[in-house]
Design a protein around this motif. Sequence first.
Motif, PDB file in Angstrom:
ATOM      1  N   UNK A   1      -5.482  -3.514  -3.610  1.00  0.00           N
ATOM      2  CA  UNK A   1      -4.094  -3.099  -3.806  1.00  0.00           C
ATOM      3  C   UNK A   1      -3.280  -4.164  -4.499  1.00  0.00           C
ATOM      4  N   UNK A   2      -3.472  -5.436  -4.100  1.00  0.00           N
ATOM      5  CA  UNK A   2      -2.721  -6.516  -4.744  1.00  0.00           C
ATOM      6  C   UNK A   2      -3.100  -6.637  -6.214  1.00  0.00           C
ATOM      7  N   UNK A   3      -4.372  -6.418  -6.544  1.00  0.00           N
ATOM      8  CA  UNK A   3      -4.782  -6.473  -7.959  1.00  0.00           C
ATOM      9  C   UNK A   3      -4.159  -5.328  -8.744  1.00  0.00           C
ATOM     10  N   UNK A   4      -4.102  -4.152  -8.144  1.00  0.00           N
ATOM     11  CA  UNK A   4      -3.467  -3.014  -8.813  1.00  0.00           C
ATOM     12  C   UNK A   4      -1.988  -3.300  -9.055  1.00  0.00           C
ATOM     13  N   UNK A   5      -1.338  -3.876  -8.081  1.00  0.00           N
ATOM     14  CA  UNK A   5       0.078  -4.218  -8.210  1.00  0.00           C
ATOM     15  C   UNK A   5       0.267  -5.281  -9.280  1.00  0.00           C
ATOM     16  N   UNK A   6      -0.625  -6.263  -9.330  1.00  0.00           N
ATOM     17  CA  UNK A   6      -0.537  -7.301 -10.363  1.00  0.00           C
ATOM     18  C   UNK A   6      -0.681  -6.689 -11.753  1.00  0.00           C
ATOM     19  N   UNK A   7      -1.600  -5.749 -11.914  1.00  0.00           N
ATOM     20  CA  UNK A   7      -1.756  -5.089 -13.220  1.00  0.00           C
ATOM     21  C   UNK A   7      -0.495  -4.325 -13.588  1.00  0.00           C
TER      22      UNK A   7
ATOM     23  N   UNK B   1       8.820  -2.902 -12.296  1.00  0.00           N
ATOM     24  CA  UNK B   1       9.786  -3.739 -11.596  1.00  0.00           C
ATOM     25  C   UNK B   1       9.493  -3.843 -10.117  1.00  0.00           C
ATOM     26  N   UNK B   2       9.155  -2.732  -9.498  1.00  0.00           N
ATOM     27  CA  UNK B   2       8.865  -2.761  -8.061  1.00  0.00           C
ATOM     28  C   UNK B   2       7.567  -3.517  -7.782  1.00  0.00           C
TER      29      UNK B   2
ATOM     30  N   UNK C   1       0.835  -1.203   0.000  1.00  0.00           N
ATOM     31  CA  UNK C   1       0.000   0.000   0.000  1.00  0.00           C
ATOM     32  C   UNK C   1       0.872   1.257   0.000  1.00  0.00           C
ATOM     33  N   UNK C   2       1.957   1.238   0.758  1.00  0.00           N
ATOM     34  CA  UNK C   2       2.885   2.377   0.770  1.00  0.00           C
ATOM     35  C   UNK C   2       3.504   2.574  -0.613  1.00  0.00           C
ATOM     36  N   UNK C   3       3.812   1.462  -1.292  1.00  0.00           N
ATOM     37  CA  UNK C   3       4.323   1.549  -2.666  1.00  0.00           C
ATOM     38  C   UNK C   3       3.307   2.246  -3.570  1.00  0.00           C
ATOM     39  N   UNK C   4       2.033   1.858  -3.466  1.00  0.00           N
ATOM     40  CA  UNK C   4       1.002   2.477  -4.305  1.00  0.00           C
ATOM     41  C   UNK C   4       0.848   3.970  -3.988  1.00  0.00           C
TER      42      UNK C   4
END
Length: 87
Positions: A69-75, A37-38, A21-24
């Motif tokens: 958040x995990x879905x956003x990161x996966x995309x 990459x991240x 979440x902090x990454x997003x």
Amino acid sequence: MRVAGDAYVEQAVADMGSVARAFLERLHRDEVIDARGEAALHLRRLREFARLHGAPLDEMQSYRENITGWRAIARLAGSVIETTQAG
């Protein structure tokens, strides 16, 4: 299937969700140089941890609470998160 050390595993996945979440949030502030990459790194860590501990992510409260958040990161990573439908 329940995993030995469930509380430890749940807490670790919750902690990974907080870091993700902090990454997003950093991404939203345009503070990320290599978003793909991240994102891939966050997803790889989650999947590897789940695999090592035999943790069924879809059954974990700490994962479900952060699924958006995990879905956003996966995309961002160019990957797909598949979930099973209860029914």
